[in-house]
Enzyme design. Structure first.
Site, PDB file in Angstrom:
ATOM      1  N   CYS A 169     -22.144  41.294  23.467  1.00 16.59           N
ATOM      2  CA  CYS A 169     -22.705  42.054  22.211  1.00 16.59           C
ATOM      3  C   CYS A 169     -22.579  42.464  21.848  1.00 16.59           C
ATOM      4  O   CYS A 169     -21.494  43.096  21.362  1.00 16.59           O
ATOM      5  CB  CYS A 169     -24.549  41.394  22.309  1.00 16.59           C
ATOM      6  SG  CYS A 169     -24.629  40.468  20.563  1.00 16.59           S
TER       7      CYS A 169
ATOM      8  N   PHE B 141     -23.481  41.526  13.061  1.00 11.47           N
ATOM      9  CA  PHE B 141     -22.132  42.299  13.468  1.00 11.47           C
ATOM     10  C   PHE B 141     -21.418  41.728  13.583  1.00 11.47           C
ATOM     11  O   PHE B 141     -21.522  40.981  15.017  1.00 11.47           O
ATOM     12  CB  PHE B 141     -22.497  43.742  13.655  1.00 11.47           C
ATOM     13  CG  PHE B 141     -23.288  44.384  12.553  1.00 11.47           C
ATOM     14  CD1 PHE B 141     -22.876  45.622  11.628  1.00 11.47           C
ATOM     15  CD2 PHE B 141     -24.751  44.667  12.596  1.00 11.47           C
ATOM     16  CE1 PHE B 141     -23.291  45.975  10.742  1.00 11.47           C
ATOM     17  CE2 PHE B 141     -26.103  45.414  11.309  1.00 11.47           C
ATOM     18  CZ  PHE B 141     -24.771  45.614  10.343  1.00 11.47           C
TER      19      PHE B 141
ATOM     20  N   HIS C 266     -23.791  35.493  24.557  1.00 13.32           N
ATOM     21  CA  HIS C 266     -24.549  36.448  26.097  1.00 13.32           C
ATOM     22  C   HIS C 266     -24.342  34.846  27.028  1.00 13.32           C
ATOM     23  O   HIS C 266     -24.996  33.884  27.436  1.00 13.32           O
ATOM     24  CB  HIS C 266     -26.158  35.586  25.812  1.00 13.32           C
ATOM     25  CG  HIS C 266     -26.672  36.938  24.956  1.00 13.32           C
ATOM     26  ND1 HIS C 266     -26.725  38.112  24.643  1.00 13.32           N
ATOM     27  CD2 HIS C 266     -25.773  36.873  23.014  1.00 13.32           C
ATOM     28  CE1 HIS C 266     -27.247  39.287  23.127  1.00 13.32           C
ATOM     29  NE2 HIS C 266     -26.675  38.254  22.718  1.00 13.32           N
TER      30      HIS C 266
ATOM     31  N   GLU D  93     -25.510  35.329  29.994  1.00 11.88           N
ATOM     32  CA  GLU D  93     -26.134  35.205  30.379  1.00 11.88           C
ATOM     33  C   GLU D  93     -27.384  34.127  30.628  1.00 11.88           C
ATOM     34  O   GLU D  93     -28.143  33.814  31.286  1.00 11.88           O
ATOM     35  CB  GLU D  93     -27.111  36.398  30.444  1.00 11.88           C
ATOM     36  CG  GLU D  93     -27.554  36.725  29.611  1.00 11.88           C
ATOM     37  CD  GLU D  93     -27.274  37.437  28.511  1.00 11.88           C
ATOM     38  OE1 GLU D  93     -27.600  37.645  28.024  1.00 11.88           O
ATOM     39  OE2 GLU D  93     -25.516  37.763  29.061  1.00 11.88           O
TER      40      GLU D  93
END
Length: 387
Positions: free
Chosen positions: A264, A309, A358, A360
């Site tokens: 990220c 972003f 992500h 995770e």
């Protein structure tokens, strides 16, 4: 049932307002209005440090039905500035619930609003873009509209905001490897989520989580004391263009040939360290249902996102950098936004990679969990090559 909630109002910086009722703590708050398309996992969303200084609008109409527990937090507190839902659950219905979502919002002082048309608000943000917003309840809700709008427009913007230092750990700590220790990794905490070092630990990695202010000299000291097989950059809030310190440290890491993995915010910082620009998305990607293609395999993954972003890197060619050859490894199928980078040495060996989403992924999905295995493979191959 008689609704005893007091009035509340949501005011956008372009002047549009939504009348609703108070939810969570009473008072006033401001931040950047963003919408999240996840239908579950609100506890992980609220405790994700990447949402620092943002007011999250939930597109799912019914929120709070699984309550709140002490096991699913992604950090030590709720980080959102405000919370917007349409239809709050009357009571939780989960055997894991220990209290209600609203009770937790109130306990942590998070001002929210409910009973508004979140679909209309989401459509407005899609058309006009993410913008500053304020939520006002209690005595604040009775102030003149012009006065409320002044509060909103006086709030800081996200562009240019350096926020990682506000959410990072103050002191270093270690997450021990599960079972036999295979590798040692330094994780720079830019807003790290609890699940990330846990997934690395499950793969035999001893994770040293370091404050955002850490320097390359700190990494060198760690290398002398414990060995250092790789460096990880976490997710986090703010504008990557303002994170000059972390970018500078990363350039030293890449220059030293230390294997790197970023998630990220870490993806954006890798992009800047390689010489690419970054830019603000119109309304960002937030939710757990975003389609991403791994360009090396052609596999499409359903992924969890939270970013406003993105990296400005070419999709149609490789790029020569100070540290080797970089290419876009993953791309969003909705809008072709860069979702991953890959760095290879002059001889073609992988030396670092990152993804914008992500892997995770608590509370899911888990399509991209293989990326932690890819990091282990990178650490292993680098260690064998240097033996």
């Amino acid at each position: 049932m008689i609704d005893t909630r007091e009035p509340a109002v949501l005011v956008l910086e372009d002047g549009r307002t939504f009348a609703g009722r108070a939810y969570g703590s009473r008072g006033e708050t401001t931040g950047e209005a963003v919408f999240c398309t996840a239908m579950t996992g609100y506890q992980e969303t609220l405790t994700d440090p990447s949402y620092h200084r943002q007011v999250v609008v939930m597109t799912a109409p019914h929120v709070g039905n699984t309550g709140w527990n002490d096991e699913d937090d992604e950090s030590s507190r709720i980080w959102v500035s405000g919370y917007v839902v349409r239809d709050p659950a009357l009571r939780p219905s989960s055997w894991r619930s220990q209290r209600t979502l609203e009770d937790e919002l109130a306990a942590q002082g998070v001002v929210g609003i409910c009973d508004i048309d979140t679909r209309a608000l989401t459509r407005h943000l899609r058309e006009r873009g993410a913008m500053r917003v304020g939520i006002f309840s209690g005595e604040a809700a009775g102030m003149p509209a012009a006065h409320l709008l002044e509060h909103v427009t006086a709030a800081p913007e996200m562009v240019g905001a350096s926020l990682a230092e506000e959410v990072s750990t103050d002191t270093a700590y270690v997450v021990e490897a599960h079972g036999e220790k295979r590798f040692t990794v330094a994780a720079l905490d830019l807003g790290i989520k609890t699940m990330t070092p846990q997934l690395m630990a499950e793969r035999g990695i001893e994770v040293h989580v370091l404050p955002e202010s850490s320097t390359f000299a700190d990494l060198a000291r760690l290398r002398e004391l414990h060995g250092l097989d790789g460096v990880f950059y976490s997710n986090g809030p703010g504008d990557p263009a303002a994170a000059e310190h972390a970018v500078g440290v990363l350039r030293e890491v890449l220059g030293a040939g230390i294997p790197f993995f970023g998630i990220c915010f870490g993806n954006q910082l890798l992009g800047r360290a390689l010489g690419f620009g970054t830019y603000k998305l119109r309304y960002g990607h937030r939710g757990i249902n975003q389609p991403v293609m791994d360009r090396s395999t052609g596999k499409v993954e359903v992924t969890s996102h939270n970013h406003g972003f993105a990296v400005d890197a070419p999709l149609d060619r490789d790029s020569d950098t100070d540290f080797g050859t970089a290419r876009v490894s993953h791309v969003c199928l909705n809008d072709d936004v860069v979702e991953g980078l890959e760095l290879r040495s002059r001889t073609g060996d992988l030396t670092g990679f990152s993804v914008q989403y992500h892997p995770e992924a608590a509370a899911g999905p888990h399509d991209a969990a293989y990326l932690f295995d890819r990091f282990v493979d990178l650490l292993d191959s680098t260690k064998k090559a240097s033996a």
